[in-house]
Design an enzyme around this catalytic site. Sequence first.
Site, mmCIF file in Angstrom:
data_model
loop_
_atom_site.group_PDB
_atom_site.id
_atom_site.type_symbol
_atom_site.label_atom_id
_atom_site.label_comp_id
_atom_site.label_asym_id
_atom_site.label_seq_id
_atom_site.Cartn_x
_atom_site.Cartn_y
_atom_site.Cartn_z
ATOM 1 N N GLY A 1 73.299 -44.738 -57.994
ATOM 2 C CA GLY A 1 73.415 -43.480 -57.237
ATOM 3 C C GLY A 1 74.836 -43.363 -56.708
ATOM 4 O O GLY A 1 75.778 -43.902 -57.288
ATOM 5 N N ARG A 2 74.972 -42.686 -55.588
ATOM 6 C CA ARG A 2 76.308 -42.443 -55.030
ATOM 7 C C ARG A 2 77.041 -43.751 -54.752
ATOM 8 O O ARG A 2 78.191 -43.934 -55.150
ATOM 9 C CB ARG A 2 76.195 -41.679 -53.711
ATOM 10 C CG ARG A 2 75.665 -40.274 -53.834
ATOM 11 C CD ARG A 2 75.618 -39.678 -52.427
ATOM 12 N NE ARG A 2 75.064 -38.357 -52.406
ATOM 13 C CZ ARG A 2 73.765 -38.102 -52.306
ATOM 14 N NH1 ARG A 2 72.887 -39.083 -52.236
ATOM 15 N NH2 ARG A 2 73.330 -36.853 -52.278
ATOM 16 N N ARG B 1 67.154 -45.347 -62.910
ATOM 17 C CA ARG B 1 65.955 -44.681 -63.449
ATOM 18 C C ARG B 1 66.321 -43.644 -64.496
ATOM 19 O O ARG B 1 65.691 -43.521 -65.521
ATOM 20 C CB ARG B 1 65.174 -44.016 -62.317
ATOM 21 C CG ARG B 1 64.063 -44.893 -61.774
ATOM 22 C CD ARG B 1 63.393 -44.212 -60.652
ATOM 23 N NE ARG B 1 64.414 -43.619 -59.773
ATOM 24 C CZ ARG B 1 64.164 -42.845 -58.744
ATOM 25 N NH1 ARG B 1 62.943 -42.526 -58.456
ATOM 26 N NH2 ARG B 1 65.132 -42.364 -57.991
ATOM 27 N N ARG C 1 69.024 -52.526 -48.948
ATOM 28 C CA ARG C 1 68.037 -52.816 -47.917
ATOM 29 C C ARG C 1 67.503 -54.221 -48.187
ATOM 30 O O ARG C 1 67.255 -54.591 -49.341
ATOM 31 C CB ARG C 1 66.872 -51.818 -47.962
ATOM 32 C CG ARG C 1 67.187 -50.449 -47.370
ATOM 33 C CD ARG C 1 67.327 -50.500 -45.848
ATOM 34 N NE ARG C 1 67.573 -49.199 -45.252
ATOM 35 C CZ ARG C 1 68.786 -48.709 -44.957
ATOM 36 N NH1 ARG C 1 69.871 -49.391 -45.211
ATOM 37 N NH2 ARG C 1 68.898 -47.519 -44.387
ATOM 38 N N GLU D 1 65.521 -57.828 -40.348
ATOM 39 C CA GLU D 1 66.707 -57.789 -39.477
ATOM 40 C C GLU D 1 66.313 -57.676 -38.008
ATOM 41 O O GLU D 1 65.365 -56.953 -37.703
ATOM 42 C CB GLU D 1 67.571 -56.578 -39.854
ATOM 43 C CG GLU D 1 68.160 -56.725 -41.237
ATOM 44 C CD GLU D 1 68.990 -55.519 -41.660
ATOM 45 O OE1 GLU D 1 69.331 -54.685 -40.796
ATOM 46 O OE2 GLU D 1 69.295 -55.438 -42.859
ATOM 47 N N HIS E 1 74.842 -56.220 -41.391
ATOM 48 C CA HIS E 1 74.567 -54.834 -41.788
ATOM 49 C C HIS E 1 75.748 -53.921 -41.404
ATOM 50 O O HIS E 1 75.606 -53.023 -40.563
ATOM 51 C CB HIS E 1 73.261 -54.335 -41.170
ATOM 52 C CG HIS E 1 72.662 -53.190 -41.939
ATOM 53 N ND1 HIS E 1 71.315 -53.009 -42.106
ATOM 54 C CD2 HIS E 1 73.239 -52.153 -42.589
ATOM 55 C CE1 HIS E 1 71.095 -51.903 -42.818
ATOM 56 N NE2 HIS E 1 72.265 -51.372 -43.123
ATOM 57 N N GLY F 1 77.607 -52.130 -43.743
ATOM 58 C CA GLY F 1 77.961 -51.245 -44.858
ATOM 59 C C GLY F 1 78.752 -50.009 -44.465
ATOM 60 O O GLY F 1 79.838 -49.761 -44.972
HETATM 61 C C1 DGY Z 1 72.347 -46.474 -44.270
HETATM 62 O O1 DGY Z 1 73.007 -45.462 -44.091
HETATM 63 O O2 DGY Z 1 71.256 -46.427 -44.842
HETATM 64 C C2 DGY Z 1 72.924 -47.749 -43.766
HETATM 65 O O3 DGY Z 1 72.177 -48.841 -44.056
HETATM 66 C C3 DGY Z 1 73.213 -47.672 -42.274
HETATM 67 O O4 DGY Z 1 74.399 -47.078 -42.131
#
Ligand code: DGY
Length: 319
Positions: A156-157, A178, A238, A267, A285, A287
Amino acid sequence: MSLPALYLSRLLPPPVMAAIAEEFRLVSQPAPLPPGSASLRQGLREAQAAICTLTEQIDRDVLREAPHLRVIANYAVGYNNIDLEAAKERGIVVTNTPDVLTEATADLTWALLLATARRIPEGHGLVRQGAWTGWEPTQLLGADVYGKTLGIVGMGRIGSAVARRAVGFRMPVLYCNRRALAPSASDPTWRQASLPEVLTRSDFVSLHVPLTAETRHLIGAAELRLMRPTAFLLNTSRGPVLDEAALVAALREGRLAGAGLDVYEEEPALHPDLRSLTKVVTLPHLGSATLSARVRMGLVCIENIRAVLEGRPAPNRVA
Ligand code: DGY
């Protein structure tokens, strides 16, 4: 004119808090840590709109007690913390924050990849602890990155943004998704493959699927057995997409060279062995954790709420 009642679960960066103060009346006292269940329920009971984060579990019971709620803007691209069916049944719009965190998350994925392959935290620790006695020909030998194969699970993105960065490292990209990518969204050097092929042939495998019933433990013991003993696994999606106990077993038995993790099954707890295995780099976490991404995420939440309360379609509606 009275301002709409907003439930905000967490303290957001100052520019977002300032924008919120101009448009809404807060019905909560947000703090940096997650709210308790009672305060979440109490806040939602009064609110017309809510900004929540991925740690707030918004289930059917919680929604039942929120009679005025019209929109939940999730401050994340993922929205596995919200019961979308229950929201839909109650006519509550749910939105997320795509795009604005894509590049920050892709950067972080590469930081993890390089840190894991080149043993950056171990080297940093050695110097910081005053334990470094000088250059050694065999000290902290890592793995090559340049020219190796990058496997992306979920194109994806964010998966695509991670793949785009591989050009500079001359890394061929194998991906599973997919659907096939539209030619305009794809790069001629990327090749689509099945999940087993991606796992078998890649030197670095990076996970970028959303968490759903189908992707829970997508990477378990059987999948890890397909990977090369010289390969590395990265997860910035995740935690529950990866079976942590199976990962620990694979690392302990030398079936995998290492792992870079930003997310965990429970978490902020993590499998105890993940703390001690030197082959694993663990981040909390992070990201999307750049100031600009987190500010833009907040502004996207506000724009989505504004749209719903004004009767316009929400730009980032997921339910
Ligand atoms: C999200 O955007 O899903 C990240 O895990 C939290 O910023």
